[in-house]
Design a protein around this motif. Structure first.
Motif, PDB file in Angstrom:
ATOM      1  N   PRO A  95       0.917  -1.161   0.004  1.00  0.00           N
ATOM      2  CA  PRO A  95      -0.037   0.033  -0.113  1.00  0.00           C
ATOM      3  C   PRO A  95       0.796   1.415   0.029  1.00  0.00           C
ATOM      4  N   THR A  96       0.408   2.200  -0.641  1.00  0.00           N
ATOM      5  CA  THR A  96       1.226   3.713  -0.754  1.00  0.00           C
ATOM      6  C   THR A  96       0.928   4.476   0.511  1.00  0.00           C
ATOM      7  N   GLN A  97       1.736   5.009   0.655  1.00  0.00           N
ATOM      8  CA  GLN A  97       1.519   6.039   2.032  1.00  0.00           C
ATOM      9  C   GLN A  97       0.011   6.878   2.011  1.00  0.00           C
ATOM     10  N   ILE A  98      -0.353   7.441   0.615  1.00  0.00           N
ATOM     11  CA  ILE A  98      -1.433   8.276   0.699  1.00  0.00           C
ATOM     12  C   ILE A  98      -2.582   7.323   0.843  1.00  0.00           C
ATOM     13  N   SER A  99      -2.464   5.750   0.550  1.00  0.00           N
ATOM     14  CA  SER A  99      -3.664   4.867   0.651  1.00  0.00           C
ATOM     15  C   SER A  99      -3.906   4.708   2.014  1.00  0.00           C
ATOM     16  N   LYS A 100      -2.913   4.600   2.969  1.00  0.00           N
ATOM     17  CA  LYS A 100      -3.047   4.574   4.277  1.00  0.00           C
ATOM     18  C   LYS A 100      -3.703   5.560   4.994  1.00  0.00           C
ATOM     19  N   TYR A 101      -3.246   6.849   4.389  1.00  0.00           N
ATOM     20  CA  TYR A 101      -4.124   7.993   4.925  1.00  0.00           C
ATOM     21  C   TYR A 101      -5.587   8.109   4.391  1.00  0.00           C
ATOM     22  N   ASN A 102      -5.783   7.523   3.336  1.00  0.00           N
ATOM     23  CA  ASN A 102      -7.101   7.455   2.815  1.00  0.00           C
ATOM     24  C   ASN A 102      -7.777   6.502   3.447  1.00  0.00           C
ATOM     25  N   THR A 103      -7.526   5.318   3.861  1.00  0.00           N
ATOM     26  CA  THR A 103      -8.048   4.334   4.703  1.00  0.00           C
ATOM     27  C   THR A 103      -8.615   4.986   5.795  1.00  0.00           C
ATOM     28  N   PHE A 104      -7.660   5.708   6.528  1.00  0.00           N
ATOM     29  CA  PHE A 104      -8.071   6.386   7.892  1.00  0.00           C
ATOM     30  C   PHE A 104      -9.174   7.380   7.788  1.00  0.00           C
ATOM     31  N   LEU A 105      -8.956   8.200   6.727  1.00  0.00           N
ATOM     32  CA  LEU A 105      -9.938   9.469   6.511  1.00  0.00           C
ATOM     33  C   LEU A 105     -11.282   8.645   5.815  1.00  0.00           C
ATOM     34  N   GLN A 106     -11.495   7.931   5.247  1.00  0.00           N
ATOM     35  CA  GLN A 106     -12.532   7.001   5.055  1.00  0.00           C
ATOM     36  C   GLN A 106     -13.240   6.557   6.110  1.00  0.00           C
ATOM     37  N   LEU A 107     -12.438   5.577   7.136  1.00  0.00           N
ATOM     38  CA  LEU A 107     -13.130   5.407   8.314  1.00  0.00           C
ATOM     39  C   LEU A 107     -13.524   6.540   9.370  1.00  0.00           C
ATOM     40  N   LEU A 108     -13.139   7.681   9.410  1.00  0.00           N
ATOM     41  CA  LEU A 108     -13.166   8.667  10.091  1.00  0.00           C
ATOM     42  C   LEU A 108     -14.466   9.113   9.599  1.00  0.00           C
ATOM     43  N   LEU A 109     -14.679   9.265   8.338  1.00  0.00           N
ATOM     44  CA  LEU A 109     -15.664   9.860   7.695  1.00  0.00           C
ATOM     45  C   LEU A 109     -16.989   8.943   7.929  1.00  0.00           C
ATOM     46  N   MET A 110     -16.848   7.638   7.930  1.00  0.00           N
ATOM     47  CA  MET A 110     -17.885   6.746   7.983  1.00  0.00           C
ATOM     48  C   MET A 110     -18.385   6.809   9.560  1.00  0.00           C
ATOM     49  N   GLY A 111     -17.535   7.054  10.499  1.00  0.00           N
ATOM     50  CA  GLY A 111     -17.776   7.020  11.963  1.00  0.00           C
ATOM     51  C   GLY A 111     -18.525   8.377  12.355  1.00  0.00           C
ATOM     52  N   THR A 112     -17.974   9.487  11.562  1.00  0.00           N
ATOM     53  CA  THR A 112     -18.507  10.806  11.792  1.00  0.00           C
ATOM     54  C   THR A 112     -19.821  10.796  11.147  1.00  0.00           C
ATOM     55  N   THR A 113     -20.065  10.367  10.219  1.00  0.00           N
ATOM     56  CA  THR A 113     -21.422  10.203   9.415  1.00  0.00           C
ATOM     57  C   THR A 113     -22.370   9.513  10.356  1.00  0.00           C
ATOM     58  N   THR A 114     -21.821   8.273  10.633  1.00  0.00           N
ATOM     59  CA  THR A 114     -22.654   7.583  11.559  1.00  0.00           C
ATOM     60  C   THR A 114     -23.322   8.068  12.926  1.00  0.00           C
ATOM     61  N   ILE A 115     -22.269   8.749  13.638  1.00  0.00           N
ATOM     62  CA  ILE A 115     -22.976   9.517  14.946  1.00  0.00           C
ATOM     63  C   ILE A 115     -23.274  11.083  14.846  1.00  0.00           C
ATOM     64  N   SER A 116     -23.183  11.468  13.616  1.00  0.00           N
ATOM     65  CA  SER A 116     -23.708  12.880  13.498  1.00  0.00           C
ATOM     66  C   SER A 116     -24.990  13.135  13.844  1.00  0.00           C
ATOM     67  N   PRO A 117     -26.027  12.287  13.688  1.00  0.00           N
ATOM     68  CA  PRO A 117     -27.289  12.640  14.117  1.00  0.00           C
ATOM     69  C   PRO A 117     -27.445  12.864  15.504  1.00  0.00           C
ATOM     70  N   ILE A 118     -26.717  12.121  16.348  1.00  0.00           N
ATOM     71  CA  ILE A 118     -26.750  12.365  17.898  1.00  0.00           C
ATOM     72  C   ILE A 118     -26.154  13.069  18.488  1.00  0.00           C
ATOM     73  N   LEU A 119     -25.036  13.939  17.924  1.00  0.00           N
ATOM     74  CA  LEU A 119     -24.249  14.808  18.104  1.00  0.00           C
ATOM     75  C   LEU A 119     -25.115  16.280  18.534  1.00  0.00           C
ATOM     76  N   PRO A 120     -24.781  16.715  19.669  1.00  0.00           N
ATOM     77  CA  PRO A 120     -25.449  18.101  20.054  1.00  0.00           C
ATOM     78  C   PRO A 120     -25.210  19.327  19.474  1.00  0.00           C
ATOM     79  N   PHE A 121     -24.359  19.126  18.251  1.00  0.00           N
ATOM     80  CA  PHE A 121     -24.075  20.362  17.374  1.00  0.00           C
ATOM     81  C   PHE A 121     -24.218  20.096  15.876  1.00  0.00           C
ATOM     82  N   GLU A 122     -24.295  21.239  15.199  1.00  0.00           N
ATOM     83  CA  GLU A 122     -24.220  21.030  13.579  1.00  0.00           C
ATOM     84  C   GLU A 122     -23.021  20.399  13.106  1.00  0.00           C
TER      85      GLU A 122
END
Length: 119
Positions: free
Chosen positions: A50-77
């Motif tokens: 895996p290339t270095q940017i691919s490793k960063y991309n995997t992290f960012l994709q997981l962060l996006l999925m996690g953030t998208t999943t919990i965003s409805p229950i967060l007390p801010f926009e």
């Protein structure tokens, strides 16, 4: 919710990487090339790093999925945060896919021949 164009970019990159993995396996498999030998992974033929940017991309994709999943229950926009993260993930996904195309170190064809020693 994940925008459809972003999902297409992410899944498209993964599909193209999978197709290229099948291709590299086929061209690097020592003869005779048979269906059984193709699926025999005790016969190594190619190595993908895996290339270095691919490793960063995997992290960012997981962060996006996690953030998208919990965003409805967060007390801010979270709209601007999610939109920004979606753009970053889209960019790094494209960059990651291109890094496999243009990197000479991403795929290495293995050979049974020992490396040549300098004379």
């Amino acid at each position: 919710m994940l925008p459809v164009p972003l999902a297409v970019i992410i899944l498209g990159r993964d599909v193209l990487l999978s197709i290229s993995a099948f291709y590299y396996r086929w061209i690097s498999l020592p003869p005779p090339k048979t269906f059984v030998r193709y699926w025999d992974f005790s016969i190594p033929s190619a190595e993908v790093k895996p290339t270095q940017i691919s490793k960063y991309n995997t992290f960012l994709q997981l962060l996006l999925m996690g953030t998208t999943t919990i965003s409805p229950i967060l007390p801010f926009e979270t709209g601007l945060i999610l939109q920004s993260l979606q753009w970053v993930v889209g960019g790094t996904t494209i960059w990651s896919g291109l890094s496999y195309v243009f990197s000479k170190d991403a795929v290495r064809i293995l050979s049974d021949k020992p490396p040549k020693t300098p004379s």
